[in-house]
Design a protein around this motif. Structure first.
Motif, PDB file in Angstrom:
ATOM      1  N   HIS A  15      73.616   8.948 -73.727  1.00 44.49           N
ATOM      2  CA  HIS A  15      72.548   8.090 -74.245  1.00 44.49           C
ATOM      3  C   HIS A  15      73.068   6.680 -74.497  1.00 44.49           C
ATOM      4  CE1 HIS A  15      69.985  11.616 -75.109  1.00 44.49           C
ATOM      5  NE2 HIS A  15      71.173  12.201 -75.151  1.00 44.49           N
ATOM      6  N   PHE A  16      72.263   5.721 -74.101  1.00 40.71           N
ATOM      7  CA  PHE A  16      72.645   4.332 -74.331  1.00 40.71           C
ATOM      8  C   PHE A  16      72.001   3.817 -75.601  1.00 40.71           C
ATOM      9  CE2 PHE A  16      73.286   5.062 -69.916  1.00 40.71           C
ATOM     10  CZ  PHE A  16      74.415   4.321 -69.593  1.00 40.71           C
ATOM     11  N   ILE A  17      72.811   3.359 -76.480  1.00 36.10           N
ATOM     12  CA  ILE A  17      72.263   2.778 -77.698  1.00 36.10           C
ATOM     13  C   ILE A  17      72.861   1.372 -77.828  1.00 36.10           C
ATOM     14  CG2 ILE A  17      72.041   3.032 -80.203  1.00 36.10           C
ATOM     15  CD1 ILE A  17      72.614   6.051 -79.665  1.00 36.10           C
ATOM     16  N   SER A  26      79.852   7.883 -82.277  1.00 34.84           N
ATOM     17  CA  SER A  26      79.999   9.333 -82.505  1.00 34.84           C
ATOM     18  C   SER A  26      79.842  10.094 -81.184  1.00 34.84           C
ATOM     19  CB  SER A  26      78.956   9.827 -83.510  1.00 34.84           C
ATOM     20  OG  SER A  26      77.693   9.889 -82.887  1.00 34.84           O
ATOM     21  N   ILE A  27      80.475  11.230 -81.159  1.00 33.11           N
ATOM     22  CA  ILE A  27      80.296  12.127 -80.013  1.00 33.11           C
ATOM     23  C   ILE A  27      79.807  13.455 -80.574  1.00 33.11           C
ATOM     24  CG2 ILE A  27      81.406  13.289 -78.069  1.00 33.11           C
ATOM     25  CD1 ILE A  27      83.620  11.186 -78.217  1.00 33.11           C
ATOM     26  N   SER A  28      78.743  13.967 -80.013  1.00 36.14           N
ATOM     27  CA  SER A  28      78.292  15.291 -80.455  1.00 36.14           C
ATOM     28  C   SER A  28      77.984  16.131 -79.222  1.00 36.14           C
ATOM     29  CB  SER A  28      77.053  15.166 -81.337  1.00 36.14           C
ATOM     30  OG  SER A  28      76.020  14.568 -80.590  1.00 36.14           O
ATOM     31  N   GLY A  29      77.757  17.396 -79.445  1.00 33.39           N
ATOM     32  CA  GLY A  29      77.442  18.267 -78.304  1.00 33.39           C
ATOM     33  C   GLY A  29      77.552  19.730 -78.688  1.00 33.39           C
ATOM     34  N   GLU A  65      82.769  11.683 -85.670  1.00 36.24           N
ATOM     35  CA  GLU A  65      82.206  10.415 -86.118  1.00 36.24           C
ATOM     36  C   GLU A  65      83.278   9.346 -86.280  1.00 36.24           C
ATOM     37  OE1 GLU A  65      80.122  12.043 -89.502  1.00 36.24           O
ATOM     38  OE2 GLU A  65      78.207  11.541 -88.578  1.00 36.24           O
ATOM     39  N   ASN A  66      82.807   8.102 -86.380  1.00 36.75           N
ATOM     40  CA  ASN A  66      83.676   6.938 -86.596  1.00 36.75           C
ATOM     41  C   ASN A  66      84.774   6.834 -85.554  1.00 36.75           C
ATOM     42  OD1 ASN A  66      82.112   6.481 -88.895  1.00 36.75           O
ATOM     43  ND2 ASN A  66      83.509   7.753 -90.137  1.00 36.75           N
ATOM     44  N   ILE A  67      84.359   6.812 -84.310  1.00 41.63           N
ATOM     45  CA  ILE A  67      85.319   6.714 -83.224  1.00 41.63           C
ATOM     46  C   ILE A  67      85.215   5.323 -82.610  1.00 41.63           C
ATOM     47  CG2 ILE A  67      86.157   7.799 -81.103  1.00 41.63           C
ATOM     48  CD1 ILE A  67      84.321  10.181 -81.930  1.00 41.63           C
ATOM     49  N   CYS A  68      86.356   4.789 -82.263  1.00 36.45           N
ATOM     50  CA  CYS A  68      86.352   3.464 -81.654  1.00 36.45           C
ATOM     51  C   CYS A  68      86.048   3.580 -80.168  1.00 36.45           C
ATOM     52  CB  CYS A  68      87.722   2.790 -81.831  1.00 36.45           C
ATOM     53  SG  CYS A  68      88.213   2.697 -83.557  1.00 36.45           S
ATOM     54  N   SER A  69      85.445   2.558 -79.604  1.00 35.90           N
ATOM     55  CA  SER A  69      85.144   2.566 -78.187  1.00 35.90           C
ATOM     56  C   SER A  69      86.423   2.443 -77.376  1.00 35.90           C
ATOM     57  CB  SER A  69      84.183   1.430 -77.844  1.00 35.90           C
ATOM     58  OG  SER A  69      84.781   0.201 -78.224  1.00 35.90           O
ATOM     59  N   GLY A  70      86.337   2.810 -76.134  1.00 39.92           N
ATOM     60  CA  GLY A  70      87.506   2.711 -75.250  1.00 39.92           C
ATOM     61  C   GLY A  70      87.780   4.027 -74.553  1.00 39.92           C
ATOM     62  N   GLU A  71      88.918   4.096 -73.890  1.00 45.91           N
ATOM     63  CA  GLU A  71      89.318   5.303 -73.154  1.00 45.91           C
ATOM     64  C   GLU A  71      89.858   6.338 -74.143  1.00 45.91           C
ATOM     65  OE1 GLU A  71      89.725   6.045 -69.679  1.00 45.91           O
ATOM     66  OE2 GLU A  71      88.368   4.364 -69.265  1.00 45.91           O
ATOM     67  N   LEU A  90      84.417   5.574 -73.660  1.00 43.18           N
ATOM     68  CA  LEU A  90      83.375   5.577 -74.683  1.00 43.18           C
ATOM     69  C   LEU A  90      82.854   4.175 -74.938  1.00 43.18           C
ATOM     70  CD1 LEU A  90      82.128   7.824 -76.506  1.00 43.18           C
ATOM     71  CD2 LEU A  90      83.599   6.946 -78.314  1.00 43.18           C
ATOM     72  N   LYS A  91      81.544   4.008 -74.749  1.00 41.82           N
ATOM     73  CA  LYS A  91      80.936   2.712 -75.021  1.00 41.82           C
ATOM     74  C   LYS A  91      79.857   2.822 -76.076  1.00 41.82           C
ATOM     75  CE  LYS A  91      81.714   1.124 -70.293  1.00 41.82           C
ATOM     76  NZ  LYS A  91      81.253   1.602 -69.003  1.00 41.82           N
ATOM     77  N   GLU A  92      79.249   3.973 -76.194  1.00 43.56           N
ATOM     78  CA  GLU A  92      78.171   4.162 -77.166  1.00 43.56           C
ATOM     79  C   GLU A  92      78.197   5.609 -77.647  1.00 43.56           C
ATOM     80  OE1 GLU A  92      76.935   2.799 -73.802  1.00 43.56           O
ATOM     81  OE2 GLU A  92      77.841   4.727 -73.355  1.00 43.56           O
ATOM     82  N   ASN A  93      77.298   5.946 -78.596  1.00 41.25           N
ATOM     83  CA  ASN A  93      77.220   7.326 -79.079  1.00 41.25           C
ATOM     84  C   ASN A  93      76.924   8.264 -77.915  1.00 41.25           C
ATOM     85  OD1 ASN A  93      77.645   6.489 -81.655  1.00 41.25           O
ATOM     86  ND2 ASN A  93      75.466   6.466 -82.211  1.00 41.25           N
ATOM     87  N   SER A  94      77.630   9.357 -77.854  1.00 37.86           N
ATOM     88  CA  SER A  94      77.499  10.213 -76.682  1.00 37.86           C
ATOM     89  C   SER A  94      77.257  11.669 -77.053  1.00 37.86           C
ATOM     90  CB  SER A  94      78.776  10.157 -75.843  1.00 37.86           C
ATOM     91  OG  SER A  94      79.083   8.830 -75.539  1.00 37.86           O
TER      92      SER A  94
END
Lengths: 804, 185
Positions: A15-17, A26-29, A65-71, A90-94
């Motif tokens: 999802h693009f936010i 954040s990453i969830s799943g 939660e609270n993850i920085c963007s990047g590889e 990682l560029k946005e919440n996924s």
């Protein structure tokens, strides 16, 4: 691979936010089992090189939660799964879902065995015995191990022939499934033990009632499912050897198994056991001619890929079992004498030799199984099996006949099973299947004794459909229906006088042939049976974790050859038994409930049930017949309506290093037409075990088990009067032969202790088992030889187990 | 591909196995070889006269025929016991004699019947078998005369060699138990 890719695309949606904060992502799943799409709880999701960790909840969901963007690199692991890693930019919440390969340790469970027999309908009322408990019975039998479950008892012939009873019913009413193959081993006989090597079983499940339709529609009593040790899906060589020595019988059992598995899916298995026991001993005397010899082997080979696989196995059990010499009697007067004597007539010194009367049985099973997953449909499974059963029974005979079996039968069964698991429809898991069977019984005519079971060919075909529907996450309902057709074509000689006396010349003239030899008429009885069975049930989990199962099932069973054709003398009970060609199928209607739950460290499982059986087939005394041997009671099969109800309860409580486990079972069976109790109903029984465990001391444990079996007060009065000539006066006198009154209640204590040592990556354990610690003298209502001798006394066993 | 191969393999296996097991021959009739259908007790007066025969015969397990007899008071008879399997035309007496140490025939007369018996034969251990015996008919009377053939009983049991059949001591299993109605006149 392609399939996996598609799935990945399906589940991996990003999802693009439009927020561009650096470390607020954040990453969830969800973590999902690749095999059955179930969710996995307790998976660890970590970001490599950081200490950010999350666990999946009971629905398989996780959130970081609270993850920085990047590889970043995500690592997912689960206790029973192969770990997975995934690189993400990682560029946005996924939302990232993972599909793990669950059950690495137990490959067949999900894969190979496929969905053919792997799980019971959710609402089935069942209990299970695991490997560890089964190993304690390495020197005993399947029936002995099953007895530890509440609601399961056994019908014994002596102490080596042990037949399981599920909630009061046994023999043809209990299906036994060994490694996906339904056993056809002349299971109709009350003195025929199931041909299963207990050492080949890794776990055994008892399904109480007819809810497991895929195994057969005639499980009026229930189904016992035996599963062998499965090969793991990794490169390994694993094995186990158990050596048991026993004082009672002065022998023991050696059992060993070896599995070679490869991560490419191939596996090879070998397992075998040897048992040697001499005469057993009751507290006061030797039980002459109760020795036992068993040689068992099984071989297997399989390939298991995720999408397809096959399995081949061969099993051989070969046993020779001595039957208490004193139980072979001549007539009713001998029976009266045995009952009055209170002690067997033949008591010899200990011996390893096995003489007549005895049984020699070999059973072979050959199985080929293959499965294939079909995209968008589900899974197809095909299995062929062949069984060959040879049974010889030796009686005490005279002259040249001494070494000839009095019964010598060969039963061959071919079975083809096809099944489709269809999972396309959301929330539905459905199975459709078909079973084809041909069976040939061939009694050897050289025995010099008229055939107990005639020559026959049987053909049967069954189709079934079952489905599980997930209403809500905590509520599932299931239903199933099955239809079976069977035809039996028999060839049997009747004494012409008997044929006419039973009025068969009027009822079944079509079965008569022109052939009459030596007073016996050759007949060709042929019958068709149509049987419909079904089940419906629900499985509900409450918020506090308690689970309520409710199940309604109906089983329909065609009469077995013994109920149709029996015709002659049964030595161990001194009865003349007659089948009846007019017997029809019996149909049961059973309702059962299971409630299990947990309050702190107290766990319980309550299973009440009620069942009504229409046309229930029973055998009972109808008169007396005078022969040259003297007089015998005549028992004939008839049909009635019966009802059974009862309750099985399990409870356990853990306090520090102690745990207490209790079980209780009660069953009440009634013949509604005669308004009297049903015969051979297990008496009320209570078992309590207290165990002390200390993990730090090499897994030390010590446990004491108390087993109380009440007297059965509900039994039919089958006593009969017989005229015997008094040995003192020579005059006729009428004597009551009391074959009905059950023996009294008894209480047994069993002791067990053991330790386990680690040697490199191997484990060595020692167990000491003392059964009937106090050498209690007792007789068991459910032992067919209870008129002749006491049960076995103390048995001390030393068991060494080596896992490698 | 593999699946198809496997499928065809299992089908071939099915055919093979069913081909092996197919047996269309009609079964042959079995006669009870072991069974004794007939018991004859022949009693011949010492010093001549007609032989009296007691017979029990049951050829098909349903309609036994039992013939007792009449003895002369004050007469001694030479007795002989005979076991037949008439369905097989077989004389089982020979087998009983061959395994004499495992068999014994007991003769028991009811109190009301004035008859005594004694054994005239012995097995390898010097114990009686009861195929040959002597019967003495006393005064006129009537009652039961029972013949019992015991297999693997204790022939050394107290009283057994005198023909006293106490089931609790002798044990074994009953191969024959027949009671004749006998009159002495």
């Amino acid at each position: 691979m392609f399939q996996r890719f598609i799935l990945l695309c399906l589940f991996l949606s990003i999802h693009f936010i439009a927020i561009a904060q650096d470390c607020d992502l954040s990453i969830s799943g969800q973590i999902i089992d690749i095999h059955d799409n179930s969710t996995l709880q307790g998976a660890i999701i970590a970001i490599k090189g950081s200490n950010v960790v999350a666990y999946s909840d009971k629905n398989g969901n996780y959130e970081l939660e609270n993850i920085c963007s990047g590889e970043i690199t995500l690592e997912v692991s689960h206790p029973y799964c192969e770990p997975q890693t995934k690189k993400v930019s990682l560029k946005e919440n996924s939302v990232i879902n993972f599909r793990l390969e669950h059950h690495l340790e137990e490959l067949n469970e999900v894969l190979l065995k496929g969905k053919l027999y792997d799980k019971n309908l959710n609402s089935s009322i069942s209990n299970q015995i695991k490997t560890k408990e089964l190993e304690n019975f390495s020197n005993a039998s399947l029936g002995d191990a099953l007895k530890t479950l509440s609601g399961v008892s056994s019908l014994n012939t002596g102490s080596s022939i042990v037949k399981p009873i599920i909630q009061g019913l046994h023999s043809s009413r209990v299906l036994i499934i060994n490694d996906n193959v339904r056993l056809h081993d002349q299971q109709w006989g009350e003195d025929h033990a199931p041909n299963v090597d207990i050492n080949s079983a890794a776990n055994v499940t008892v399904i109480k009632g007819a809810s497991a339709l895929k195994y057969g529609g005639d499980a009026v009593g229930g189904t016992i499912v035996i599963e062998p040790q499965k090969a793991p899906l990794k490169d390994t060589l694993m094995g186990k050897t158990i050596l048991t020595g026993a004082t009672n019988g002065r022998g023991g059992t050696f059992a060993t198994s070896l599995i070679k598995a490869n991560s490419n899916g191939f596996n090879y298995r070998i397992q075998g056991s040897l048992k040697r026991l001499g005469d057993l001993e009751s507290p006061n005397y030797q039980l002459t001619n109760t020795g036992q010899r068993e040689n068992n082997i099984s071989l297997g080979m399989g390939l298991n890929k995720i999408d397809y696989g096959f399995d081949f196995s061969y099993k051989l059990t070969d046993s020779e079992i001595g039957i208490l010499r004193s139980s072979h009697i001549g007539n009713s007067r001998d029976l009266v004498n045995s009952i009055n004597r209170q002690e067997p007539f033949f008591i010899d010194d200990f011996s390893y030799s096995i003489n007549s009367p005895k049984q020699q049985v070999t059973h072979q099973i050959l199985k080929l199984n293959t499965f294939k997953k079909l995209k968008g449909i589900g899974e197809v499974n095909l299995q062929y099996s062949f069984q060959n059963n040879d049974r010889q029974e030796f009686d005490v005979r005279r002259g040249e006949l001494r070494d000839k079996p009095a019964m010598d039968m060969n039963l061959k069964t071919h079975t083809l099973l096809a099944q489709l698991e269809w999972t396309t429809l959301e929330d539905f898991d459905s199975n459709f299947g078909m079973e084809l069977n041909t069976q040939t019984n061939l009694p050897n005519p050289d025995t010099g004794v008229r055939r107990l079971i005639p020559d026959y060919d049987m053909y049967s075909a069954g189709i079934f459909a079952t489905t599980d529907y997930t209403v809500r996450e905590n509520w599932k309902i299931d239903a199933g229906i099955r239809y079976d057709f069977s035809r039996i074509d028999a060839e049997k000689f009747y004494y012409e006088s008997r044929w006419n006396e039973l009025n068969y010349d009027v009822l079944f003239p079509q079965f008569e042939t022109y052939r009459v030899e030596k007073g016996q008429i050759f007949t060709e009885p042929s019958f068709d049976y149509h049987n419909i069975s079904g089940t419906i049930g629900s499985n509900y989990t409450f918020d506090n974790g308690w689970q309520l199962l409710a199940n309604l099932s109906s089983a329909s069973r065609a009469p077995n050859p013994s109920e149709l054709f029996s015709d002659g003398l049964h030595h161990s009970l001194a009865t003349i038994e007659f089948g009846d060609l007019q017997i029809e199928s019996e149909q049961s209607f059973k309702t059962s409930i299971g409630l299990k739950g947990k309050i702190d460290s107290f766990e319980f499982n309550i299973q009440p049930y009620y069942s009504y059986i229409n046309n229930f087939i029973v055998i009972e005394p109808t008169g007396e017949q005078t022969t040259i041997r003297g007089s015998f009671p005549v028992w004939e099969y008839r049909q009635t309506n019966a009802r059974l109800f009862g309750i099985d309860v399990n409870a356990s409580y853990t306090y520090q290093n102690f745990d207490i486990a209790s079980s209780f079972a009660y069953v009440n069976g009634h013949d509604l037409e005669r308004d009297e109790a049903l015969i051979n109903m297990p008496p009320l029984n209570i078992s309590n075990t207290i165990t002390y465990r200390k993990k730090e001391w090499n897994n030390f444990y010590v446990s004491m088990n108390s087993e109380f079996i009440a007297e059965q007060n509900r039994y039919p009065d089958n006593n009969f009067l017989t005229d015997i000539v008094s040995s003192e006066t020579g005059e006729f006198e009428e004597v009551l032969v009391d074959v009905s009154t059950p023996p009294g209640a008894y209480h047994l204590l069993n002791f067990r202790t053991g330790m386990e040592f680690k040697i490199n990556s191997n484990r060595l354990s020692f167990n000491i088992i003392l059964n009937n610690l106090l050498n209690t003298n007792y007789r068991n209502y459910l032992n067919r030889l209870r008129y002749y001798a006491d049960e076995v006394g103390t048995n001390a066993m030393l068991q060494l187990k080596f896992n490698y | 591909m593999k699946t198809i191969k496997l499928l065809s393999l299992s089908v071939i296996a099915t055919l093979l196995f069913s081909a092996c097991s197919s047996d269309d021959d009609a079964p042959e009739v079995i006669n009870e070889e072991e069974e004794i259908t007939t018991l004859n007790v022949f009693l011949t007066p010492v010093g001549g006269g007609d032989t009296v025969t007691f017979t029990f015969r049951d050829l098909d397990g349903t309609n036994p025929e039992n013939t007792g007899g009449t003895l002369q008071a004050g007469t001694t008879y030479v007795g002989e016991t005979q076991f037949l399997n008439e369905r097989e035309d077989e004389d089982v007496t020979e087998e009983v004699l061959e395994e004499g140490e495992e068999h014994q025939v007991f003769f028991t007369a009811s109190n009301s019947l004035n008859v005594t018996t004694s054994y005239d034969d012995t097995d390898v251990n010097g114990n009686p078998i009861g195929i040959e015996f002597t019967l003495v008919a006393g005064e006129a009377s009537q009652g039961n005369f029972r013949v019992t053939l015991i297999h693997e009983g204790d022939k050394f049991a107290e009283g057994a060699s005198e023909g006293i059949y106490n089931p609790n001591l002798v044990g074994g299993e009953t191969d024959i138990e027949v009671t004749f109605n006998v009159t002495v006149e």
